[in-house]
Design an enzyme around this catalytic site. Sequence first.
Site, PDB file in Angstrom:
ATOM      1  N   LYS A 160      -9.504  -1.328   0.256  1.00  0.00           N
ATOM      2  CA  LYS A 160      -8.771  -0.603   1.485  1.00  0.00           C
ATOM      3  C   LYS A 160      -7.824  -1.875   2.183  1.00  0.00           C
ATOM      4  O   LYS A 160      -6.910  -1.526   2.995  1.00  0.00           O
ATOM      5  CB  LYS A 160      -9.951  -0.275   2.279  1.00  0.00           C
ATOM      6  CG  LYS A 160     -10.826   1.042   1.811  1.00  0.00           C
ATOM      7  CD  LYS A 160      -9.731   2.520   1.904  1.00  0.00           C
ATOM      8  CE  LYS A 160     -10.773   3.357   1.484  1.00  0.00           C
ATOM      9  NZ  LYS A 160     -10.094   4.560   1.251  1.00  0.00           N
ATOM     10  N   GLU A 203      -5.695  18.338   1.400  1.00  0.00           N
ATOM     11  CA  GLU A 203      -5.875  18.261  -0.069  1.00  0.00           C
ATOM     12  C   GLU A 203      -6.451  19.615  -0.423  1.00  0.00           C
ATOM     13  O   GLU A 203      -5.652  20.258  -1.592  1.00  0.00           O
ATOM     14  CB  GLU A 203      -7.022  17.505  -0.307  1.00  0.00           C
ATOM     15  CG  GLU A 203      -6.795  16.731  -1.768  1.00  0.00           C
ATOM     16  CD  GLU A 203      -7.618  15.727  -1.698  1.00  0.00           C
ATOM     17  OE1 GLU A 203      -7.312  14.296  -1.886  1.00  0.00           O
ATOM     18  OE2 GLU A 203      -9.112  15.631  -1.950  1.00  0.00           O
ATOM     19  N   GLU A 233      -4.875  -1.917   0.291  1.00  0.00           N
ATOM     20  CA  GLU A 233      -4.565  -0.587   0.410  1.00  0.00           C
ATOM     21  C   GLU A 233      -3.557  -0.629   1.751  1.00  0.00           C
ATOM     22  O   GLU A 233      -2.326  -0.205   1.654  1.00  0.00           O
ATOM     23  CB  GLU A 233      -5.221   0.540   0.446  1.00  0.00           C
ATOM     24  CG  GLU A 233      -4.509   2.133   0.648  1.00  0.00           C
ATOM     25  CD  GLU A 233      -5.608   2.838   1.150  1.00  0.00           C
ATOM     26  OE1 GLU A 233      -6.627   2.617   1.448  1.00  0.00           O
ATOM     27  OE2 GLU A 233      -5.494   4.243   0.706  1.00  0.00           O
ATOM     28  N   GLU A 268       4.609   1.206   1.056  1.00  0.00           N
ATOM     29  CA  GLU A 268       4.904   2.443   1.269  1.00  0.00           C
ATOM     30  C   GLU A 268       4.124   2.609   2.673  1.00  0.00           C
ATOM     31  O   GLU A 268       4.311   4.019   3.201  1.00  0.00           O
ATOM     32  CB  GLU A 268       4.709   3.484   0.155  1.00  0.00           C
ATOM     33  CG  GLU A 268       3.460   3.888  -0.134  1.00  0.00           C
ATOM     34  CD  GLU A 268       2.982   2.804  -1.286  1.00  0.00           C
ATOM     35  OE1 GLU A 268       3.701   1.617  -1.370  1.00  0.00           O
ATOM     36  OE2 GLU A 268       2.052   3.193  -2.291  1.00  0.00           O
ATOM     37  N   CYS A 294     -18.476   5.328  -2.324  1.00  0.00           N
ATOM     38  CA  CYS A 294     -18.144   4.420  -1.207  1.00  0.00           C
ATOM     39  C   CYS A 294     -19.669   3.825  -0.818  1.00  0.00           C
ATOM     40  O   CYS A 294     -19.485   2.528  -0.400  1.00  0.00           O
ATOM     41  CB  CYS A 294     -17.535   4.853  -0.242  1.00  0.00           C
ATOM     42  SG  CYS A 294     -16.061   5.794  -0.485  1.00  0.00           S
ATOM     43  N   GLU A 331      -2.951  21.626  -0.788  1.00  0.00           N
ATOM     44  CA  GLU A 331      -2.352  21.314  -1.946  1.00  0.00           C
ATOM     45  C   GLU A 331      -2.804  21.791  -3.075  1.00  0.00           C
ATOM     46  O   GLU A 331      -2.090  22.113  -3.982  1.00  0.00           O
ATOM     47  CB  GLU A 331      -2.261  19.659  -1.827  1.00  0.00           C
ATOM     48  CG  GLU A 331      -1.562  19.086  -2.858  1.00  0.00           C
ATOM     49  CD  GLU A 331      -1.546  17.281  -3.058  1.00  0.00           C
ATOM     50  OE1 GLU A 331      -2.206  16.919  -2.292  1.00  0.00           O
ATOM     51  OE2 GLU A 331      -0.864  17.004  -4.065  1.00  0.00           O
ATOM     52  N   CYS A 382      -8.485   9.517  -2.449  1.00  0.00           N
ATOM     53  CA  CYS A 382      -8.980   8.831  -1.324  1.00  0.00           C
ATOM     54  C   CYS A 382      -9.276   7.481  -1.390  1.00  0.00           C
ATOM     55  O   CYS A 382      -9.542   6.586  -0.621  1.00  0.00           O
ATOM     56  CB  CYS A 382     -10.403   9.472  -0.701  1.00  0.00           C
ATOM     57  SG  CYS A 382     -10.198  11.150  -0.576  1.00  0.00           S
ATOM     58  N   SER A 422      -3.610  13.764  -6.222  1.00  0.00           N
ATOM     59  CA  SER A 422      -3.131  14.516  -4.910  1.00  0.00           C
ATOM     60  C   SER A 422      -2.266  13.504  -4.239  1.00  0.00           C
ATOM     61  O   SER A 422      -2.500  12.175  -4.219  1.00  0.00           O
ATOM     62  CB  SER A 422      -4.155  14.922  -4.113  1.00  0.00           C
ATOM     63  OG  SER A 422      -3.904  14.974  -2.711  1.00  0.00           O
TER      64      SER A 422
END
Lengths: 583, 576
Positions: free
Chosen positions: A367, A288, A370, A375, A512, A291, A308, A328
């Site tokens: 999550k 990151e 996710e 993908e 979190c 990037e 994230c 990102s």
Amino acid sequence: MTKENMIHIHINHIPLEVREDITILEAAHKAGVKIPTLCHLDLHDLKLANKVASCRVCTVELIGKNSLVPACVTKVSEGMVIHTNSIRAIKTRRMAIELLLSNHPNECFTCPKNLECELQSLAKELGVREIKWIGERKKFEKDLSSDAIVKDPNKCIMCRRCETMCNEVQTCGILSAIGRGFKAFVGPAFDIPMAESSCTYCGQCVSVCPTAALTEVNHTDKVWEALADPNKHVVVQTAPAIRVAIGELFGIDPGTIATGKMVTALKRMHFDAVFDTDFGADLTIMEEATEFIHRMEHGGTLPMLTSCCPAWVKFIEHQFPELLDVPSTCRSPHIMFGTIVKTYYAQKYNLDPKNIVVVSVMPCIAKKAEAKRPELTKDYNTDVDIVITTRELGAMIKEAGIDFKSLPDSEFDHPLGETTGASVIFGTTGGVIEAAMRTAYEWITGEELKEVEFTQLRGMEGIREATIKIKDQNVRIGIAHGLGNARIILEKIRDGKSPYDAIEIMACPGGCIGGGGQPFHHGNDVIVKKRQQALYEEDRNKKIRKSHENAEVLKLYKEFLGQPYGEKAHRLLHTHYEKKDRI
Amino acid sequence: MKIDSIHTLEKLKEKSFKKVYLRNPNEAIYDDQKDILVCGGTGCIASDSNQLIKNLNLILKARGYDHKVNIIKTGCFGFCEQGPIVKIQPDNIFYVKVVPKDAKDIIDQHIIGGHQVERLLYKNPTNEERIHKHKDIPFYKKQLRIALRNCGRVNPEDIYEYVAFSGYEALGKALAKSPEEVIDLIKKSGLRGRGGGGFPTGLKWQLTRESEGDIKYIICNADEGDPGAFMDRSILEGDPHSIIEAMIIGGYAIGANHGIIYIRAEYPLAVERLNISIKQARELGLLGENIFNSNFNFEINIKYGAGAFVCGEETALINSVEGRRGEPSNKPPYPAQEGYWSRPTCVNNVETFANIPPIILNGPDWFSSIGTKESKGTKVFALAGKINNIGLVEVPMGTTLREIIYDVGGGIHKGHKFKAVQTGGPSGGVITEKDLDTPIDYEHLAEIGSMMGSGGMIVMDETNCMVNISKFYMEFIMDESCGRCTPCRVGTKRMHEYLQKITNGEATMENLDNLEQLAYMIKDGSLCGLGQTAPNPILSTLKYFSDEYISHIKDKVCPTKECKELSTPKNREVQI
């Protein structure tokens, strides 16, 4: 508060001088009088105030008023005489609970919220020993459509906390009351399945649901099955926020760091390797930060947003599809970690990725969904196979007969177990961007960062901003936690009014540490702050506090990935986003 | 043309008077011009009054009388039992139960021949005599029509007819006063909210005016929902301009430039006529900017409700107008403090508004001379159930129930015996023979365990089972509960289940005891008026007819045989 703003009231014959702007409930608290509540929820830090006064459990007798009044929303006024424990108040209060129970499935033994249920506790507290008014109960289908959240309308008591959370705090607008009267319940519009809605699965509704009307999808059995399968190599990774919360499930004080005990427990559950998602976090920073510098230097899209948080990613896909080039492209830390396990680690230890099961222990419900994103599962193997929450891990530890409190400490396994202070603060709001700045600073300036703590990025305010001077550049940083705050920032970006270069967004209030999969705080938001303090303490305890100094991460690049943000890293550690419908 | 002063309004009134002079009772008219007024209320339209109007027009034209006779489609006459109603003016002849084919006789016999159509005249049920004149019909004798003054008198779709009957004069007068003076006037009149609560209207206006805020709203609550009540609908269908005029006055008084009419979408005719009226008022400059050259601007919007009973509760109504779920919020804050979009908002009922222009025109002393000490003016009731003259009546406060039921209502249907009357809709209570001489007003009705409510009045005779009646109301309330608070959401369901058990002959005396306990607690613990009054039908029937409950429970007998489960021989056998 000046003297003029003080008023005089009596609660249960106790004379009181109180501020004029508080409720009867708050005044009673000052007098040491406990008024039970159920729908009421006031999380000051989260700016969540559920004031529907629908359950009628807090009703009290107010002299001079015909009917009882709800203490949670009724403001005090001069001369009020209040009885909270008159027979009339007690009976009505108990009636409310009895009526709720008369329309509630009688399955406490097998309920996921057994002993965590606020309705159950109240029934005990109010001495409900029989239900006089029995009759027909709601008969709705459970909504099992999503990979993350189970909705059981039969257990919904219409407290509307989830609705307030979903609409006012998170601004997702998924949950709202449907139907009238006895047939009313909370769900997505037109009662469509959760999976078809624009729900981000942030799980904050689950966090505040007093019963089991909203719970996470339980995946503990899948973990047990994997552990019992001799052909499977089962790897577990734990997110940063777990270690500062899991102790709460075993009666350990909130804010206690229990990393060592947690690792021991996982080892005693016979995971083949116990790793730390923090490693993935350090890897995320490598990608990151690169990037970010790349975008800064090459005129790429700015601001860049962190990626994230899967709930936040899903939020932008549904709500701001026109801004999908802003986040990102980095996969989230546990997904990166899963990828590395299935590739680098598998090669290194000569394991067939098909036989590796990666279990993520996350503070998060999103999550779970996710990990099932197409993908991230399209290759011959899934990056992460099973996601369980902090609560589910706690339940498994109990099931395994492990006395958590008395466990000795252990260390994470290697080679994917070395972590830094930067990665551990990923678990709190402001942590990801702080970790990124620690690395970006040194990479851009080429100088050593002496003072690693960017305190200006810390705190609990919903939206925070700071400017960090790196070399001759001022990097303008924005931080938002809670999706409602994220929306404010995204609207600014959309309207071209964002002053920021880099923005960190976490869907859950507090980040979190306040995730939907964490131990229930039952309305005590001080717990969340204590978890935050513990993460910063864990950071201070670490010898290495910058991600780019993580030796095992550097070794991974050298042996396997090549350059950060390079071709291979891009293929394995980055992802893309897609426009999703808004329902 | 724009009305920019009292003067232009007066000129317009003079001009418009030609349209209505045949209907003015004060003038003797000797030419052969006639007005045929045909009821165009929802009830009479359902009984084909539109076709009747078509036929009348057709025949008039065929006979060459169309230039002498006007056919006017009016609002409701109130005597719905006898509809469709046709009234011939200036003769003051009142025809009832007129069907489309009667058009021929009305034109040929009455209009052309000059002979009344005897068979269409109202027959007095007591002596079988035909009554010719409208004013002689007992149904109307004790009535005093203030709110309903224009219903059955004007064509509601014609603003000029409204103006001819002094329409918008009150507005002109009010705008010449200060808002405080207007509020004082309403306060002095003693007008109280006709939606049920009876809160003093002037005080409500004053509280909203005094609330801080630049933007304020005035809302007309046209979400009529009591089973059997239709006074608001009739006013809106029969005299929509009076509501618009009153809203502008109210807006001026409280400092609002925006009015909203919240009306249930199931009232299409009222909606249509409101839309027409708003358009007409706008065209004449009575809505919009600088009304009557007073610098006061006012606009009205219509918002449709989906027909939820609870949306009649003002906070629920405001939620619904805002596009939220129609459920009540806690009070305080009251709408006068924080209402529509958190701005000070005044919510008044249709009938309340309908009283405003006459009060301004005739003065507060005139209004307060009508009625009782605490309740001034008149009240409209919707008479229904086992009564001869089903319909809409407006009587002065203080009229006794006995007068309403026997004199205005014509007594109990088919010579049956009076048993009870329910006032206040599902939230009210039953009143029995012993209280029939109670003068009707807010206080007295509350004293005898019922309430004014919006004006539903359902009469029951000896064939009605009171447990069954109570079950009927409870089913309504259960279905209409919004589901927000526990006592109402689950409690009304449980109460209904108990009543079902009782009417099925499956209940025990312990059940009855539990039901009563539950009823009191729901009254005590519910969030809004709907829940707090939901147990009233049970509590009041239990008070006066506990023997019927006991008979259902102990003897397994429904004394009126209305409860089918308890009247079949099979159940009798089980008893043995």
